[in-house]
Design a protein around this motif. Structure first.
Motif, PDB file in Angstrom:
ATOM      1  N   SER A   1      -9.812  37.641  15.228  1.00  0.00           N
ATOM      2  CA  SER A   1     -10.104  37.027  13.937  1.00  0.00           C
ATOM      3  C   SER A   1     -10.412  35.539  14.090  1.00  0.00           C
ATOM      4  O   SER A   1     -11.362  35.021  13.484  1.00  0.00           O
ATOM      5  N   ASP A   2      -9.628  34.842  14.910  1.00  0.00           N
ATOM      6  CA  ASP A   2      -9.860  33.412  15.140  1.00  0.00           C
ATOM      7  C   ASP A   2     -11.201  33.186  15.839  1.00  0.00           C
ATOM      8  O   ASP A   2     -11.939  32.252  15.508  1.00  0.00           O
ATOM      9  N   TRP A   3     -11.507  34.044  16.814  1.00  0.00           N
ATOM     10  CA  TRP A   3     -12.756  33.895  17.573  1.00  0.00           C
ATOM     11  C   TRP A   3     -13.965  34.161  16.685  1.00  0.00           C
ATOM     12  O   TRP A   3     -14.919  33.374  16.676  1.00  0.00           O
ATOM     13  N   ILE A   4     -13.932  35.248  15.929  1.00  0.00           N
ATOM     14  CA  ILE A   4     -15.084  35.627  15.116  1.00  0.00           C
ATOM     15  C   ILE A   4     -15.336  34.615  14.004  1.00  0.00           C
ATOM     16  O   ILE A   4     -16.449  34.483  13.497  1.00  0.00           O
TER      17      ILE A   4
ATOM     18  N   ARG B   1     -37.568  40.580   6.829  1.00  0.00           N
ATOM     19  CA  ARG B   1     -36.535  39.609   7.162  1.00  0.00           C
ATOM     20  C   ARG B   1     -35.550  40.292   8.097  1.00  0.00           C
ATOM     21  O   ARG B   1     -35.186  41.440   7.865  1.00  0.00           O
ATOM     22  N   VAL B   2     -35.144  39.606   9.138  1.00  0.00           N
ATOM     23  CA  VAL B   2     -34.201  40.190  10.086  1.00  0.00           C
ATOM     24  C   VAL B   2     -32.775  39.762   9.762  1.00  0.00           C
ATOM     25  O   VAL B   2     -31.867  40.585   9.683  1.00  0.00           O
ATOM     26  N   PHE B   3     -32.579  38.449   9.556  1.00  0.00           N
ATOM     27  CA  PHE B   3     -31.257  37.902   9.256  1.00  0.00           C
ATOM     28  C   PHE B   3     -31.243  37.251   7.881  1.00  0.00           C
ATOM     29  O   PHE B   3     -32.254  36.741   7.409  1.00  0.00           O
ATOM     30  N   ALA B   4     -30.079  37.240   7.268  1.00  0.00           N
ATOM     31  CA  ALA B   4     -29.951  36.658   5.933  1.00  0.00           C
ATOM     32  C   ALA B   4     -30.259  35.159   5.938  1.00  0.00           C
ATOM     33  O   ALA B   4     -30.702  34.615   4.930  1.00  0.00           O
TER      34      ALA B   4
ATOM     35  N   VAL C   1     -17.951  42.293   7.061  1.00  0.00           N
ATOM     36  CA  VAL C   1     -19.365  42.155   7.428  1.00  0.00           C
ATOM     37  C   VAL C   1     -20.197  43.324   6.923  1.00  0.00           C
ATOM     38  O   VAL C   1     -21.288  43.140   6.370  1.00  0.00           O
ATOM     39  N   TYR C   2     -19.692  44.542   7.084  1.00  0.00           N
ATOM     40  CA  TYR C   2     -20.488  45.734   6.783  1.00  0.00           C
ATOM     41  C   TYR C   2     -20.009  46.519   5.568  1.00  0.00           C
ATOM     42  O   TYR C   2     -20.687  47.465   5.149  1.00  0.00           O
TER      43      TYR C   2
ATOM     44  N   GLY D   1     -26.921  29.480  17.432  1.00  0.00           N
ATOM     45  CA  GLY D   1     -25.883  28.578  16.943  1.00  0.00           C
ATOM     46  C   GLY D   1     -25.179  29.095  15.708  1.00  0.00           C
ATOM     47  O   GLY D   1     -24.368  28.391  15.102  1.00  0.00           O
ATOM     48  N   ARG D   2     -25.456  30.328  15.329  1.00  0.00           N
ATOM     49  CA  ARG D   2     -24.844  30.933  14.157  1.00  0.00           C
ATOM     50  C   ARG D   2     -23.561  31.661  14.521  1.00  0.00           C
ATOM     51  O   ARG D   2     -23.356  32.064  15.665  1.00  0.00           O
ATOM     52  N   LEU D   3     -22.682  31.824  13.531  1.00  0.00           N
ATOM     53  CA  LEU D   3     -21.535  32.692  13.738  1.00  0.00           C
ATOM     54  C   LEU D   3     -22.039  34.081  14.107  1.00  0.00           C
ATOM     55  O   LEU D   3     -23.094  34.514  13.632  1.00  0.00           O
ATOM     56  N   TYR D   4     -21.287  34.797  14.922  1.00  0.00           N
ATOM     57  CA  TYR D   4     -21.734  36.129  15.324  1.00  0.00           C
ATOM     58  C   TYR D   4     -21.867  37.057  14.129  1.00  0.00           C
ATOM     59  O   TYR D   4     -22.746  37.938  14.104  1.00  0.00           O
ATOM     60  N   THR D   5     -21.043  36.882  13.131  1.00  0.00           N
ATOM     61  CA  THR D   5     -21.136  37.726  11.945  1.00  0.00           C
ATOM     62  C   THR D   5     -22.425  37.475  11.168  1.00  0.00           C
ATOM     63  O   THR D   5     -22.871  38.333  10.405  1.00  0.00           O
ATOM     64  N   GLU D   6     -23.041  36.312  11.364  1.00  0.00           N
ATOM     65  CA  GLU D   6     -24.320  36.021  10.719  1.00  0.00           C
ATOM     66  C   GLU D   6     -25.488  36.669  11.451  1.00  0.00           C
ATOM     67  O   GLU D   6     -26.621  36.642  10.948  1.00  0.00           O
ATOM     68  N   MET D   7     -25.216  37.269  12.605  1.00  0.00           N
ATOM     69  CA  MET D   7     -26.257  37.931  13.379  1.00  0.00           C
ATOM     70  C   MET D   7     -26.405  39.403  12.995  1.00  0.00           C
ATOM     71  O   MET D   7     -27.070  40.176  13.683  1.00  0.00           O
TER      72      MET D   7
END
Length: 333
Positions: free
Chosen positions: A147-150, A327-330, A202-203, A159-165
């Motif tokens: 949780s801390d890492w994500i 669009r691929v990413f938000a 995320v999902y 440079g985005r958070l992984y959840t933004e990918m």
């Protein structure tokens, strides 16, 4: 977030969507990041056919099971699987507790910054890295570490958070299916405990609907308190032929829709689309080197070779990321 708020998000929102949006209109409204074309149309045709009462293909709600791979299907997997990047960060954090790693591979190469040399050992080296960073702690401790890492780690390219990918078109697809009475599951070679930390946020997929690889876990009493300890021993690998097995063990129903992006998902799609009644299988084909990455048959990550041929032979839907997604990413403008 309160328990009541979580319950409302999980159960009431899909119900409101289902009541407010007629099935015939949902595809146009919900799949906004999908360009008009055969890929989008094939999804909408399938959903409409299995949800229309009186249709020859009508499927009752309890049987509307859809399974999704995670890496490369719901979010990016380049330059390497995100869980592996997490493990590499953990090696650095744990190194002071393991002075022996300075002379032991693959850890020695990692600590020198030579990831390529460390991973040259292939799957055995990767398993050493994962086991060293995913065991020897309680499940609650592991959840907090992930949780801390994500919440803070950044993708090395964007440079985005992984959840933004996460892929915006696939997030829309998940919502569209759930609004039409589908229950969505992740079936991934990634770690089940790793994905459960962020899957709901995320999902919109709760922890109990995650099927993944796992290490063995044991129950212990410590200072009078019960806890679960994560072991370094492998329990189950949910990849390739393991995916249909995992579906059978965790879900207990054969899906009617399956979504993947690599040869590691092939058996899951084969299992889904060989079942009786209507079914739908889709491959995400990475063709956009500008907005994401372009790779398939020759890639060491997300290798798509036999699956691409099987899709052509079986008439499965193949999403051309460059052509089919506007669009691929938000975060795209």
């Amino acid at each position: 977030m309160t328990v009541l708020a979580r319950a409302a998000r999980r159960y009431l929102l899909p119900l409101f969507l289902l009541m407010a949006i007629a099935p015939s209109a949902q595809g146009a409204e919900v799949l906004a990041s999908w360009n008009e074309g055969e890929a989008k149309q094939s999804i909408v045709r399938f959903v409409e056919s299995v949800t229309k009462e009186g249709s020859a293909d009508f499927v009752p709600v309890p049987e509307r099971i859809a399974v999704f791979d995670n890496d490369g299907t719901l979010w990016s997997e380049q330059p390497m699987y995100f869980q592996l990047l997490f493990a590499l960060d953990r090696i650095k954090a744990l190194a002071p507790q393991h002075p022996e790693w300075k002379d032991k591979e693959p850890f020695a190469s990692l600590l020198k910054g030579n990831v390529k040399a460390a991973l040259a050992g292939g799957e055995p080296a990767i398993m050493q890295i994962v086991m060293a960073t995913h065991s020897g702690m309680t499940t609650d401790e592991f959840d907090q570490i992930v949780s801390d890492w994500i919440a803070s780690a950044r993708h090395p390219k964007t440079g985005r958070l992984y959840t933004e990918m996460a892929y915006q078109p696939m997030l829309e697809l998940l919502s569209y299916l759930r609004a039409n009475g589908f229950k969505t599951f992740i079936v991934s070679g990634g770690g089940i405990d790793f994905m459960r930390v962020f899957s709901e946020d995320v999902y919109g997929i709760p922890p109990e609907q995650i099927v993944g690889s796992s290490g063995k876990t044991s129950f212990e009493m410590r200072d009078g308190a019960p806890l679960l300890m994560k072991s370094s021993e492998i329990n189950f690998i949910d990849d390739k032929a393991g995916k249909p097995v995992g579906i059978h063990q965790h879900i207990g129903r054969r899906p009617i829709a399956a979504f993947g992006n690599s040869d590691g998902d092939l058996q899951m799609l084969q299992w889904t689309c060989s079942g009786p009644g209507p079914h739908f299988c889709l491959y995400v084909h990475h063709t956009d080197a500008d907005r994401e990455w372009a790779y398939d048959r020759q890639s060491s990550v997300g290798h798509l070779d036999k699956g691409l041929d099987a899709a052509a032979d079986s008439g499965w839907t193949v999403v051309d990321m460059k052509k089919d997604w506007n669009r691929v990413f938000a975060f795209e403008k």
